[in-house]
Write a protein that holds these residues in place. Structure first.
Motif, PDB file in Angstrom:
ATOM      1  N   ASP A 661      -0.729  -3.126  -1.743  1.00  0.00           N
ATOM      2  CA  ASP A 661      -1.487  -3.995  -2.652  1.00  0.00           C
ATOM      3  C   ASP A 661      -0.646  -5.251  -2.832  1.00  0.00           C
ATOM      4  O   ASP A 661       0.370  -5.235  -3.525  1.00  0.00           O
ATOM      5  CB  ASP A 661      -1.707  -3.263  -3.981  1.00  0.00           C
ATOM      6  N   ASP A 663      -1.132  -7.873  -4.413  1.00  0.00           N
ATOM      7  CA  ASP A 663      -1.105  -8.447  -5.765  1.00  0.00           C
ATOM      8  C   ASP A 663      -0.065  -7.749  -6.644  1.00  0.00           C
ATOM      9  O   ASP A 663       0.525  -8.369  -7.519  1.00  0.00           O
ATOM     10  CB  ASP A 663      -2.473  -8.303  -6.440  1.00  0.00           C
ATOM     11  N   THR A 664       0.118  -6.454  -6.412  1.00  0.00           N
ATOM     12  CA  THR A 664       0.964  -5.675  -7.327  1.00  0.00           C
ATOM     13  C   THR A 664       2.261  -5.198  -6.671  1.00  0.00           C
ATOM     14  O   THR A 664       3.169  -4.755  -7.372  1.00  0.00           O
ATOM     15  CB  THR A 664       0.223  -4.428  -7.818  1.00  0.00           C
ATOM     16  N   PHE A 666       2.483  -2.554  -4.920  1.00  0.00           N
ATOM     17  CA  PHE A 666       2.476  -1.086  -4.802  1.00  0.00           C
ATOM     18  C   PHE A 666       2.073  -0.673  -3.384  1.00  0.00           C
ATOM     19  O   PHE A 666       1.210  -1.283  -2.765  1.00  0.00           O
ATOM     20  CB  PHE A 666       1.506  -0.468  -5.822  1.00  0.00           C
ATOM     21  N   LEU A 703      10.675   4.709  -0.909  1.00  0.00           N
ATOM     22  CA  LEU A 703       9.881   4.089  -1.979  1.00  0.00           C
ATOM     23  C   LEU A 703      10.453   4.250  -3.382  1.00  0.00           C
ATOM     24  O   LEU A 703      10.162   3.445  -4.262  1.00  0.00           O
ATOM     25  CB  LEU A 703       8.460   4.669  -1.973  1.00  0.00           C
ATOM     26  N   PHE A 704      11.211   5.302  -3.631  1.00  0.00           N
ATOM     27  CA  PHE A 704      11.475   5.638  -5.030  1.00  0.00           C
ATOM     28  C   PHE A 704      12.941   5.751  -5.432  1.00  0.00           C
ATOM     29  O   PHE A 704      13.341   5.260  -6.470  1.00  0.00           O
ATOM     30  CB  PHE A 704      10.799   6.978  -5.371  1.00  0.00           C
ATOM     31  N   VAL A 708      20.977   3.595  -9.898  1.00  0.00           N
ATOM     32  CA  VAL A 708      21.183   2.199 -10.297  1.00  0.00           C
ATOM     33  C   VAL A 708      22.462   2.093 -11.130  1.00  0.00           C
ATOM     34  O   VAL A 708      22.551   2.631 -12.223  1.00  0.00           O
ATOM     35  CB  VAL A 708      19.981   1.675 -11.114  1.00  0.00           C
ATOM     36  N   LEU A 724      13.553   8.202  -9.819  1.00  0.00           N
ATOM     37  CA  LEU A 724      12.241   8.670  -9.389  1.00  0.00           C
ATOM     38  C   LEU A 724      12.340   9.484  -8.107  1.00  0.00           C
ATOM     39  O   LEU A 724      12.639   8.944  -7.046  1.00  0.00           O
ATOM     40  CB  LEU A 724      11.320   7.471  -9.167  1.00  0.00           C
ATOM     41  N   PRO A 784      15.009   1.231  -1.706  1.00  0.00           N
ATOM     42  CA  PRO A 784      13.586   1.542  -1.795  1.00  0.00           C
ATOM     43  C   PRO A 784      12.711   0.298  -1.896  1.00  0.00           C
ATOM     44  O   PRO A 784      13.092  -0.700  -2.500  1.00  0.00           O
ATOM     45  CB  PRO A 784      13.482   2.387  -3.076  1.00  0.00           C
ATOM     46  N   THR A 786      10.382  -1.079  -3.639  1.00  0.00           N
ATOM     47  CA  THR A 786       9.737  -1.023  -4.946  1.00  0.00           C
ATOM     48  C   THR A 786       8.737  -2.160  -5.072  1.00  0.00           C
ATOM     49  O   THR A 786       8.816  -3.157  -4.329  1.00  0.00           O
ATOM     50  CB  THR A 786      10.785  -1.183  -6.055  1.00  0.00           C
ATOM     51  N   PRO A 787       7.817  -2.064  -6.002  1.00  0.00           N
ATOM     52  CA  PRO A 787       6.902  -3.189  -6.243  1.00  0.00           C
ATOM     53  C   PRO A 787       7.681  -4.482  -6.509  1.00  0.00           C
ATOM     54  O   PRO A 787       7.277  -5.556  -6.055  1.00  0.00           O
ATOM     55  CB  PRO A 787       6.113  -2.739  -7.477  1.00  0.00           C
ATOM     56  N   GLN A 788       8.798  -4.351  -7.219  1.00  0.00           N
ATOM     57  CA  GLN A 788       9.623  -5.532  -7.514  1.00  0.00           C
ATOM     58  C   GLN A 788      10.118  -6.182  -6.215  1.00  0.00           C
ATOM     59  O   GLN A 788      10.059  -7.402  -6.046  1.00  0.00           O
ATOM     60  CB  GLN A 788      10.812  -5.097  -8.378  1.00  0.00           C
ATOM     61  N   LEU A 791       6.943  -7.680  -4.287  1.00  0.00           N
ATOM     62  CA  LEU A 791       6.415  -8.896  -4.917  1.00  0.00           C
ATOM     63  C   LEU A 791       7.379 -10.066  -4.730  1.00  0.00           C
ATOM     64  O   LEU A 791       6.959 -11.212  -4.539  1.00  0.00           O
ATOM     65  CB  LEU A 791       6.154  -8.650  -6.409  1.00  0.00           C
ATOM     66  N   ARG A 796       5.549 -13.672  -5.046  1.00  0.00           N
ATOM     67  CA  ARG A 796       4.588 -13.588  -6.148  1.00  0.00           C
ATOM     68  C   ARG A 796       5.272 -13.627  -7.510  1.00  0.00           C
ATOM     69  O   ARG A 796       4.630 -13.882  -8.513  1.00  0.00           O
ATOM     70  CB  ARG A 796       3.758 -12.293  -6.030  1.00  0.00           C
ATOM     71  N   ILE A 797       6.525 -13.299  -7.533  1.00  0.00           N
ATOM     72  CA  ILE A 797       7.239 -13.376  -8.820  1.00  0.00           C
ATOM     73  C   ILE A 797       8.575 -14.067  -8.591  1.00  0.00           C
ATOM     74  O   ILE A 797       9.042 -14.178  -7.470  1.00  0.00           O
ATOM     75  CB  ILE A 797       7.497 -11.987  -9.465  1.00  0.00           C
TER      76      ILE A 797
END
Lengths: 797, 293
Positions: A661, A663-664, A666, A703-704, A708, A724, A784, A786-788, A791, A796-797
């Motif tokens: 996705d 946009d997100t 994910f 992915l997870f 950290v 996760l 991983p 990650t969405p972060q 994006l 996007r961010i």
């Protein structure tokens, strides 16, 4: 490629009428575990047993200026509070090095820190009490005066002159460096049409076993003997090391390993807190139990990966890969783990990069540095996910650069299936691999062309799906080349003793261990098949150094290939011994007889001659009726270790189909495929589940999962809410296919399957994400995913 | 991981629980489903001297609809919310939201009262309470107090409840017929705390919102009833209008940083959610990417 076995005698051992080889049969231990009758270390209660809780350092690096336990010692139930220096009277420190890893250095590590702590979570004192809760209450009252020291946390600056040196005696923070240069790399790059570079970043993660590390140590002063109940993959290794550092003979240490709730390499090492528990039992002369809680599991179970690897690939316009070059950096914590060392993962990366491919041009550097973080060491698929992600990531980048399909570039560069035996550019010897057959099977299983068409159609609708392919090789069935040659007292050989009891039942003792992968089942299958008895008659005993033959245990995908072959050979001897006696009793010849379905039969027509139970009755209770000179030997022992090849390499290929996705950020995993070649398959279901479980751990990394740490060396997500693990809801269906190229080094022909899934899963996913993001021009080489991360890559961010 | 020693009392009535709370105040903690309290105690993040277990107070359990008001007892567990026909009929937003609360084992134990009193800013139910205009009913030594959801959540794990008060129920006005709703959250895994979530309730007439309530969660230290929703009411929604609302939303947010997301990512995802919500409620797929474009 399916290879027919040429040796007809071999065929008869495996393909006997009631063979269990190649069949999915339920595990013999299933009912016991499902009915809650397993015996895990946490279940063990002994008279006078006390519980130890370790007070752990809140600092990544600090001097210990003083420990005041006076209040804690007054607390209810407290038996003792023991510091590192107090414990050092009964246990000696160790240094995690191996001589074949040239230049590897580390500092002496103590069971409990003395004077200085080097990572957040290192034990500074042991609080022993009648219950775990009492010990935790008391631990809160132990006051430790720390003086914080500079913490080395970023591996990229660990070698800078300005960075503090963790162990002054070592001179610098470099634990190990390996350089490799094969072929003519510079010339190859110069002659390439395209050269592509990338830096691959791998998150530090850990094994998260369902059952935490646990040990009960019971020093019996009357016998001068220590019994260690521990969930371990390698009981004889634990026996050797406990004895060595407690000043005992091996015969004074018994290691008992009953049921183990998952291991994945986490439980194949010697941990300081476990050593401290053995020592506390000796010091306090009573049984001591240590069960890591989840927070200390995160802080002290070995971590793995945490690599930054620069990679470079050369390619010509026709798709020929000309060279690979890597520069790998990894941070391993403050000590090299004992006794397998923390240099193995980086060493494996150097060994494995480029392994499936034809090019002979390969240059590599790997550097292993110390840091003030938890120790790192071997975890499922050691080095493979790094090597595979780097190699396959580079191959895809090269394909993208020259506009070639990822399948096509692999077809043109994978070592041909008829080219074996041959060696990799890093010098690894391959007996027989099947990259092309595996790739062909994968393409068929996944319907590659239809997926590509679907991808194109969906892209027009703004749906971004990707296909990722990853070929891999896997090290299995290690010989002494892994550890023994470096001086570690870790057996690479395994042994099996098998006997026929008086009522015709079979007892089998094996030195491999069971942590859930089905060692017990595969051993019973082999014994039942070779002997000609039903599996329910075979009882398998594992995990007790007083009882089983001496051997390595279960790790590095070796249980089936090595322990299985020992079982096969031992059972062949027993079968021969039984037939010799049967022939004497029946006035026949052994060659005319066979054992089928628990009875001796005529080999020619299957006519029943005598039940094994009847034969055993005669042998054990009426040996006086046997012909003169016959002494039955209804017990046989055999050992096995691979000698010709240091490792039995396996191979395979994985594919991922997923949707991003955009946009997100994910990622939704839609489907995963694996084709692998582990040689002879003993139990298809067990193999498939090993593959799937391995894939899931690889998908977790993709992915997870990530430990950290902040810049001060604090692990900030040491709990199951923030760290996760992959969960079933996010996992795709995983289709598994096989190509079978048995190893000829053993009669069984089995190679390992335990790590294949983990080896290539993250590489397939990363390649698929990059394939999905192709229209956006974004390339991600960090896991991983990650969405972060996604994006950010998409801007996007 | 064992909790510090604590005293335990199983309340036999609400009055009994209140007496205990009055006597022990901040030194006591109320145990409802225990799904947040017990892990925190086992991690020794908190060490209450007394646990007041209200699990036996069956009068606090259950869902009743009467005269346009849905009353949910504080001890009603998530699993019961999920299968309640009354909630499905009168507050379907809540049914959708509860499906995102953790996992079945946790939903079997965790309660609505516990979730609201705990006030985790990333939880689903507090935001739903804002969206649905709930009233929180608390009982204390001085009797019953009715607190509007909009004034109840005061920060991370902070509410308007006094230490001597017990949350006993919530009341939801039954939304008018033809009202529609939207619930979605972005979480790394099914059942995880949301990175950003949105519980929305709307009334749509002739393709326009006549009412729109947007309850965001995990976007700050407490759930947020977005004022920027007002920019979307009684106007024709165009990508420009949506972008303006998204911009206004951005000004309202004060997201925190954690392991899953930076504040910038939370702002971005909140805007994505806004667009997807509007697109879904108006059944206009072309607006789905609106605010983020």
């Amino acid at each position: 490629m399916t290879t027919a076995r040429e040796n007809s005698e071999t065929l008869s051992a495996l393909d006997r009428p009631n063979s269990y080889i190649g069949k999915t049969v339920p595990r013999p231990n299933l009912d016991r575990l499902m009915q809650g009758r397993g015996l895990y270390v946490s279940d063990i209660e002994l008279p006078r047993m006390a519980h130890v809780v370790f007070l752990r350092s809140p600092h990544a690096h600090a001097k210990i200026n003083g420990i005041d336990a006076s209040t804690a010692k007054q607390m209810p139930g407290v038996i003792a509070v023991v510091s590192g220096s107090e414990l050092s009277t009964v246990i000696t420190p160790w240094v995690g090095v191996l001589s074949h890893l040239k230049g590897l250095k580390s500092a002496p590590q103590s069971a409990i820190a003395v004077d200085r702590v080097c990572w957040q979570g290192e034990a500074v004192a042991a609080v022993v009490a009648s219950s775990r809760a009492q010990a935790e209450d008391a631990a809160e009252l132990v006051s430790v005066e720390y003086e914080e020291l500079d913490a080395v946390t970023d591996m990229r600056t660990a070698l800078d002159p300005a960075t503090a040196v963790i162990h002054a005696s070592l001179g610098d923070n470099l634990a190990f460096e390996r350089n490799h240069d094969a072929g003519a790399v510079d010339q190859a790059f110069a002659e390439s049409d395209e050269v592509v570079e990338a830096e691959f970043v791998f998150g530090r993660h850990t094994g998260v076993t369902l059952e935490p590390r646990a040990v009960v140590a019971d020093w019996n002063a009357a016998e001068a003997r220590l019994t260690i109940y521990q969930g371990t993959q390698a009981p004889h290794m634990v026996q050797n090391i406990a004895a060595l550092h407690l000043g005992l003979k091996e015969s004074q240490v018994r290691v008992v390993c009953k049921d183990v709730g998952g291991s994945f390499g986490i439980k194949v090492h010697i941990y300081a807190d476990e050593m401290a528990t053995y020592a506390l039992s000796k010091l306090l002369r009573r049984p001591i139990k240590f069960v890591a809680d989840r927070v200390e599991s995160f802080n002290t179970d070995i971590h793995a990966r945490d690599h930054r690897c620069k990679g470079k690939i050369g390619v010509t316009r026709d798709g020929t890969i000309t060279a690979f070059e890597i520069d790998d950096l990894t941070g391993i914590g403050p000590y090299s783990m004992y006794p397998r060392t923390s240099a193995i993962e980086a060493n494996q990366v150097v060994n494995l990069v480029g392994g499936p491919y034809l090019t002979r041009n390969y240059r590599a550097r790997a550097r292993v540095v110390f840091q003030n973080k938890n120790v790192m060491c071997q975890y499922r698929a050691v080095g493979h996910p790094i090597a595979c992600s780097v190699t396959e990531g580079l191959v895809d980048l090269a394909a993208m650069k020259i506009g070639m399909d990822p399948i096509e570039i692999r077809r043109r560069n994978l070592i041909a299936d008829d080219a074996y035996p041959c060696a990799s550019p890093s010098g690894l010897r391959f007996e027989q691999l099947s990259h092309h057959a595996s790739l062909a099977k994968l393409i068929k299983m996944m319907g590659y062309d239809a997926l590509r068409a679907e991808q194109t159609a969906l892209r027009a609708k703004g749906i971004h799906r990707g296909i990722g392919i990853a070929s891999f090789i896997e090290v299995t069935n290690p010989s002494a080349a892994f550890y023994g040659v470096g001086g570690a007292k870790i057996s690479s050989q395994d042994g099996v003793a098998v006997r026929l009891d008086a009522q015709g039942s079979v007892i089998c003792q094996t030195s491999i261990t069971e942590q859930g992968q089905g060692s017990e089942s595969l051993t019973a299958q082999i014994v039942g098949s070779v002997l000609g008895v039903s599996m329910d008659r075979v009882r398998v005993i594992l995990g007790d150094t007083d009882i089983t033959p001496y051997g390595g245990g279960t790790w590095a995908s070796r249980g089936a290939g090595i322990g299985g072959e020992a079982a096969l050979q031992a059972t062949k001897v027993l079968r021969k011994n039984i037939l010799d006696v049967a022939a004497a009793v029946l006035q026949s010849t052994p060659g005319d007889l066979d054992i089928v379905n628990n009875g001796v039969v005529n080999a020619a027509d299957g006519t029943p001659r005598i039940d094994l139970s009847e034969l055993a009755r005669i042998v054990y209770f009426r040996p006086d009726t046997l012909p003169p000179g016959i002494q039955a030997e209804f017990m046989a022992t055999r050992h096995f270790v691979p000698r010709e090849y240091p490792f039995a390499f396996t191979n395979g290929v994985q594919a991922s189909w997923l949707e991003v996705d955009t946009d997100t950020g994910f990622v939704k995993l839609l489907k995963h495929w694996v084709v692998e070649d582990c040689g002879t398959i003993i139990n298809p279901q067990l193999v498939d589940e090993q593959i799937r479980g391995g894939v899931v751990q690889g998908l977790g990394a993709a992915l997870f999962e990530k430990c950290v740490y902040d810049e001060r060396g604090q692990l900030t997500n040491a709990n199951m809410a923030d760290y996760l693990v992959p969960m079933s809801g996010e996992m795709p269906d995983i289709d598994v296919g096989h190509v079978v190229s048995p190893t000829l080094e053993s009669e069984l022909g089995a190679k390992g399957a335990g790590e294949a899934g983990t080896a290539g899963a993250a590489a397939a996913v990363t390649n698929a994400v990059n394939d999905a993001l192709r229209p956006f021009g974004a390339i991600i080489t960090e896991i991983p995913l990650t969405p972060q991360v996604i994006l950010t890559a998409l801007g996007r961010i | 991981m064992k909790a510090s020693a604590f005293a335990y009392a199983r309340a036999t009535s609400v009055a009994d629980a209140l007496e205990l709370l009055t006597a022990h105040g901040e030194r006591a903690k109320v145990l409802s489903g225990g799904q947040s309290l017990l892990p925190a105690m086992n991690l020794r993040l908190i060490a209450p001297e007394l646990i007041i277990d209200i699990g036996a107070l069956t009068e606090l359990r259950g869902v009743v609809v009467k005269e346009g008001v849905l009353t949910i007892g504080a001890l009603t567990c998530h699993a019961d919310l999920l299968k309640s026909p009354e909630i499905a009929a009168h507050a379907p937003l809540l049914t959708d939201a509860v499906a995102h609360v953790a996992h079945p084992a946790i939903r079997n134990r965790g309660t609505i009262g516990g979730s609201l009193a705990h006030a985790d800013p990333a939880s689903e139910l507090p935001a739903c309470m804002l969206t649905l205009g709930a009233t929180i009913i608390a009982r204390g030594p001085g009797g019953e107090r009715r607190i509007a959801a909009s004034g109840f959540f005061a920060g991370i794990y902070e509410t308007a409840l006094a230490p001597q008060e017990l949350l006993v129920a919530v009341e939801l006005p039954v939304p008018p017929k033809n009202s529609t709703h939207f619930f979605h959250e972005f979480a790394r895994r099914q059942g995880d705390y949301a990175i950003v979530g949105l519980a929305a309730q709307a009334f749509v007439r002739d393709g326009r919102f006549t009412d729109l309530r947007l309850g965001f969660f995990a976007v700050g230290d407490r759930p947020l009833l977005a004022r920027s929703a007002g920019k979307l009411v009684d106007v024709a929604i165009t990508p420009a209008v949506l972008a303006e609302a998204a911009s206004a939303l951005n000004d309202e947010l004060d997201p925190l940083e954690d392991h899953q997301a930076t504040p910038a990512m939370r702002r971005h995802l909140a805007k994505i959610l806004l667009a997807r919500c509007v697109s879904s409620l108006l059944a206009r797929p072309e607006l789905r990417a609106g605010a983020s474009a």
